[in-house]
Design a protein around this motif. Structure first.
Motif, PDB file in Angstrom:
ATOM      1  N   GLU A 304     -79.789 -64.246   8.224  1.00 57.28           N
ATOM      2  CA  GLU A 304     -78.677 -63.420   7.763  1.00 57.28           C
ATOM      3  C   GLU A 304     -77.384 -63.939   8.368  1.00 57.28           C
ATOM      4  O   GLU A 304     -77.348 -64.305   9.556  1.00 57.28           O
ATOM      5  CB  GLU A 304     -78.910 -61.953   8.111  1.00 57.28           C
ATOM      6  CG  GLU A 304     -80.116 -61.382   7.357  1.00 57.28           C
ATOM      7  CD  GLU A 304     -80.376 -59.920   7.647  1.00 57.28           C
ATOM      8  OE1 GLU A 304     -79.767 -59.402   8.605  1.00 57.28           O
ATOM      9  OE2 GLU A 304     -81.166 -59.304   6.921  1.00 57.28           O
ATOM     10  N   ALA A 305     -76.350 -64.004   7.540  1.00 59.38           N
ATOM     11  CA  ALA A 305     -75.077 -64.552   7.983  1.00 59.38           C
ATOM     12  C   ALA A 305     -73.943 -63.821   7.271  1.00 59.38           C
ATOM     13  O   ALA A 305     -74.144 -63.174   6.240  1.00 59.38           O
ATOM     14  CB  ALA A 305     -75.011 -66.054   7.698  1.00 59.38           C
ATOM     15  N   PHE A 306     -72.754 -63.953   7.829  1.00 59.94           N
ATOM     16  CA  PHE A 306     -71.558 -63.329   7.267  1.00 59.94           C
ATOM     17  C   PHE A 306     -70.545 -64.399   6.879  1.00 59.94           C
ATOM     18  O   PHE A 306     -70.458 -65.444   7.533  1.00 59.94           O
ATOM     19  CB  PHE A 306     -70.910 -62.385   8.289  1.00 59.94           C
ATOM     20  CG  PHE A 306     -71.773 -61.236   8.708  1.00 59.94           C
ATOM     21  CD1 PHE A 306     -71.665 -59.999   8.082  1.00 59.94           C
ATOM     22  CD2 PHE A 306     -72.697 -61.375   9.735  1.00 59.94           C
ATOM     23  CE1 PHE A 306     -72.461 -58.932   8.465  1.00 59.94           C
ATOM     24  CE2 PHE A 306     -73.492 -60.316  10.126  1.00 59.94           C
ATOM     25  CZ  PHE A 306     -73.376 -59.091   9.490  1.00 59.94           C
ATOM     26  N   GLN A 307     -69.804 -64.127   5.825  1.00 58.95           N
ATOM     27  CA  GLN A 307     -68.636 -64.933   5.511  1.00 58.95           C
ATOM     28  C   GLN A 307     -67.408 -64.101   5.864  1.00 58.95           C
ATOM     29  O   GLN A 307     -67.172 -63.039   5.285  1.00 58.95           O
ATOM     30  CB  GLN A 307     -68.602 -65.339   4.045  1.00 58.95           C
ATOM     31  CG  GLN A 307     -67.458 -66.291   3.715  1.00 58.95           C
ATOM     32  CD  GLN A 307     -67.451 -66.734   2.270  1.00 58.95           C
ATOM     33  OE1 GLN A 307     -67.698 -65.926   1.362  1.00 58.95           O
ATOM     34  NE2 GLN A 307     -67.195 -68.009   2.041  1.00 58.95           N
ATOM     35  N   ALA A 308     -66.641 -64.581   6.833  1.00 56.34           N
ATOM     36  CA  ALA A 308     -65.467 -63.863   7.302  1.00 56.34           C
ATOM     37  C   ALA A 308     -64.362 -63.930   6.256  1.00 56.34           C
ATOM     38  O   ALA A 308     -64.403 -64.764   5.345  1.00 56.34           O
ATOM     39  CB  ALA A 308     -65.000 -64.455   8.631  1.00 56.34           C
ATOM     40  N   PRO A 309     -63.361 -63.060   6.368  1.00 57.37           N
ATOM     41  CA  PRO A 309     -62.253 -63.075   5.405  1.00 57.37           C
ATOM     42  C   PRO A 309     -61.557 -64.431   5.286  1.00 57.37           C
ATOM     43  O   PRO A 309     -61.020 -64.765   4.231  1.00 57.37           O
ATOM     44  CB  PRO A 309     -61.303 -62.008   5.966  1.00 57.37           C
ATOM     45  CG  PRO A 309     -62.211 -61.056   6.683  1.00 57.37           C
ATOM     46  CD  PRO A 309     -63.270 -61.917   7.290  1.00 57.37           C
ATOM     47  N   ASP A 310     -61.580 -65.256   6.360  1.00 58.63           N
ATOM     48  CA  ASP A 310     -60.947 -66.574   6.296  1.00 58.63           C
ATOM     49  C   ASP A 310     -61.862 -67.644   5.708  1.00 58.63           C
ATOM     50  O   ASP A 310     -61.482 -68.827   5.643  1.00 58.63           O
ATOM     51  CB  ASP A 310     -60.466 -67.003   7.685  1.00 58.63           C
ATOM     52  CG  ASP A 310     -61.614 -67.182   8.685  1.00 58.63           C
ATOM     53  OD1 ASP A 310     -62.794 -67.007   8.289  1.00 58.63           O
ATOM     54  OD2 ASP A 310     -61.329 -67.498   9.855  1.00 58.63           O
ATOM     55  N   GLY A 311     -63.075 -67.253   5.260  1.00 59.84           N
ATOM     56  CA  GLY A 311     -63.997 -68.187   4.638  1.00 59.84           C
ATOM     57  C   GLY A 311     -65.005 -68.804   5.580  1.00 59.84           C
ATOM     58  O   GLY A 311     -65.967 -69.441   5.124  1.00 59.84           O
ATOM     59  N   SER A 312     -64.821 -68.657   6.890  1.00 62.51           N
ATOM     60  CA  SER A 312     -65.791 -69.205   7.849  1.00 62.51           C
ATOM     61  C   SER A 312     -67.078 -68.388   7.822  1.00 62.51           C
ATOM     62  O   SER A 312     -67.094 -67.234   7.378  1.00 62.51           O
ATOM     63  CB  SER A 312     -65.194 -69.195   9.256  1.00 62.51           C
ATOM     64  OG  SER A 312     -64.909 -67.862   9.671  1.00 62.51           O
ATOM     65  N   VAL A 313     -68.177 -68.991   8.274  1.00 64.21           N
ATOM     66  CA  VAL A 313     -69.463 -68.303   8.269  1.00 64.21           C
ATOM     67  C   VAL A 313     -69.907 -68.023   9.700  1.00 64.21           C
ATOM     68  O   VAL A 313     -69.641 -68.810  10.621  1.00 64.21           O
ATOM     69  CB  VAL A 313     -70.540 -69.114   7.518  1.00 64.21           C
ATOM     70  CG1 VAL A 313     -70.208 -69.191   6.043  1.00 64.21           C
ATOM     71  CG2 VAL A 313     -70.701 -70.507   8.092  1.00 64.21           C
ATOM     72  N   VAL A 314     -70.569 -66.876   9.891  1.00 66.72           N
ATOM     73  CA  VAL A 314     -70.989 -66.398  11.208  1.00 66.72           C
ATOM     74  C   VAL A 314     -72.477 -66.090  11.159  1.00 66.72           C
ATOM     75  O   VAL A 314     -72.943 -65.372  10.261  1.00 66.72           O
ATOM     76  CB  VAL A 314     -70.203 -65.134  11.620  1.00 66.72           C
ATOM     77  CG1 VAL A 314     -70.660 -64.640  12.988  1.00 66.72           C
ATOM     78  CG2 VAL A 314     -68.709 -65.411  11.614  1.00 66.72           C
TER      79      VAL A 314
END
Length: 466
Positions: A304-314
């Motif tokens: 599971e991962a997130f895409q931050a508002p700036d487009g980077s992935v976490v």
């Protein structure tokens, strides 16, 4: 001599209806429409696999791969496993190494007679790896598997490899925290939990104290306290062999997982690689780096991962298993790979069946959604055929016996469905329409009195096997 007849009948809509018919000490076979000469083989000539815990789809995959399977299961699962024709060993707790070994010893089943020990169940992965190491089937698997279970160890390893992930700490009790120094919201959850059970989004110091007290009352701990990650949540599923990610599929949750407690659609939509190449490049890089840091070189994964508002992935977290509920069915339809079959090939020491990265079918997008129902027993719900007749539905699985569990989403999940559409906008409309129709068609059972069985409850259908 023990023999097995395997029947694989696949419905025209792709719904698996695998059955395993076993007969021990007999030369005659129970059969349903297939030739015993074609399908019967000596079980003693098959690789013998010990699977820890009961998971029908995993057992079916191992059987399709040509394995003989014995399951070490809790007493409550014995009847279900034996009804599927699977050999069982009763253990008091399939998540506990001592309990598993004790059950095998009582049953006089030597671990050394197996060719592999495995599990796809979240809480059984580490015990299976420990037993595998103990009896020489593997080396170092138990320690490596901890990184796929313990969320603190996992985040520390991937952070050390340069992967962005939430800052976190372990918490034993509220007395060790400096509440005034914390930024909120923060997430409190079990270190080695599954899904969102006992997970809290805490909004301030007082709320965190309340959640810690509630968590402490359950007798668990320590817990993981981590920063809240903002962005769009995805699940990334795939297969890694010899340290190389062979197949990877990215899917966007219809709403972030922590928000599922508040209602709304529970499901995800598969992302087309050709329409979102930059997202795939980012997620593939994240997955490959994280899996290397976790020393996870062979197997399926659910990340599971997130895409931050700036487009980077976490990075969020990663498990050494196929995704639950709707996820494997969505993956198989969208990416044309059966991850459970690939997992079974890995368990048996065989190379992957993939020859190239599979492509997403042209001209369509796929999504999946859980089909909601009121808490408690159901008097009636739509039949599987009715769900399949809804616009865009290509697969569905129903289970009229589901009940709410503590910590689960507010509504009972009566099943799930996979839907295809021309584009994301149409898919969103079809998923919402399906959920609205299904919810309106479900009838809860009376609060008292017997619940009508399938034979006298109109419109009900049992869940497909596995």
């Amino acid at each position: 001599m023990a023999w097995v007849t395997r029947i694989f009948s696949i419905a025209c809509d792709g719904a698996p209806q695998d059955r395993l018919l076993a007969s021990t000490g007999q030369s005659e076979f129970r059969r349903e429409g297939v030739s015993p000469e074609l399908w019967s083989i000596s079980m003693k000539q098959l690789p013998h696999v010990l699977h820890i815990g009961w998971m029908p789809r995993a057992v079916a995959a191992l059987t399709r791969a040509g394995a003989r399977v014995t399951c070490a299961v809790a007493p409550g699962d014995i009847a279900k496993a034996q009804a599927a024709g699977v050999s069982t060993v009763a253990v008091t707790d399939p998540t506990n190494v001592s309990a598993i070994l004790g059950g095998l010893e009582r049953a006089e089943v030597p671990v050394g007679e197996f060719d592999a020990v495995c599990s796809v169940l979240e809480f059984c992965v580490v015990p299976a790896a420990a037993i595998s190491d103990l009896y020489g089937f593997s080396r170092g698997a138990a320690v490596k598997s901890l990184g796929m279970r313990d969320k603190f160890i996992q985040k520390r390893k991937v952070r050390g490899a340069g992967v962005a992930t939430a800052a976190c700490e372990t918490v034993d009790s509220s007395g060790v925290l400096d509440f005034d120094s914390l930024e909120f919201p923060r997430v409190l959850k079990p270190i080695d939990g599954k899904g969102q059970h006992h997970t809290f989004v805490t909004l301030g110091p007082d709320h965190l104290r309340e959640c810690l007290e509630e968590a402490s009352a359950s007798g668990g701990g320590p817990w993981l306290l981590e920063e809240f990650v903002r962005g769009t949540e995805f699940h990334v599923d795939g297969l890694v062999r010899d340290g190389e990610v062979l197949v990877l599929g990215v899917s966007r949750y219809l709403q972030n997982v922590l928000g599922m407690h508040d209602g709304g659609l529970v499901g995800s939509s598969a992302v087309r690689p050709d329409r979102h190449p930059e997202l795939y490049r980012s997620m593939r890089s994240l997955a490959a780096t994280a899996l290397k840091a976790l020393e996870y070189q062979d197997g399926v994964f659910h990340l599971e991962a997130f895409q931050a508002p700036d487009g980077s992935v976490v990075f969020g977290e990663c498990a050494a298993r196929v995704g639950g509920l709707w996820i494997d069915d969505l993956f198989q339809h969208a990416f044309r790979v059966n991850l459970r079959d690939e997992w079974a090939r890995m368990v048996l020491g065989r190379p992957a069946a993939l020859t190239a990265e599979p492509g997403y079918p042209d001209g369509v997008v796929f999504g999946a959604v859980c089909l909601p129902a009121p808490p408690g027993a159901l008097r009636a719900m739509p039949a599987r055929e009715e769900v399949m007749a809804r616009p865009g539905v290509v697969f569905c699985a129903l289970d009229e016996g589901l009940r709410n569990e503590v910590g689960a989403a507010p509504q009972t999940r009566a099943g799930h469905a996979v839907v295809s559409a021309a584009d994301e906008e149409e898919l969103s409309l079809l998923l919402q329409d399906l959920v609205d129709w299904f919810a309106a068609s479900v009838e809860p059972a009376p609060e008292s009195g017997p619940v009508p069985g399938p034979e006298n409850a109109p419109g009900t259908t049992p869940a497909p096997a596995g």
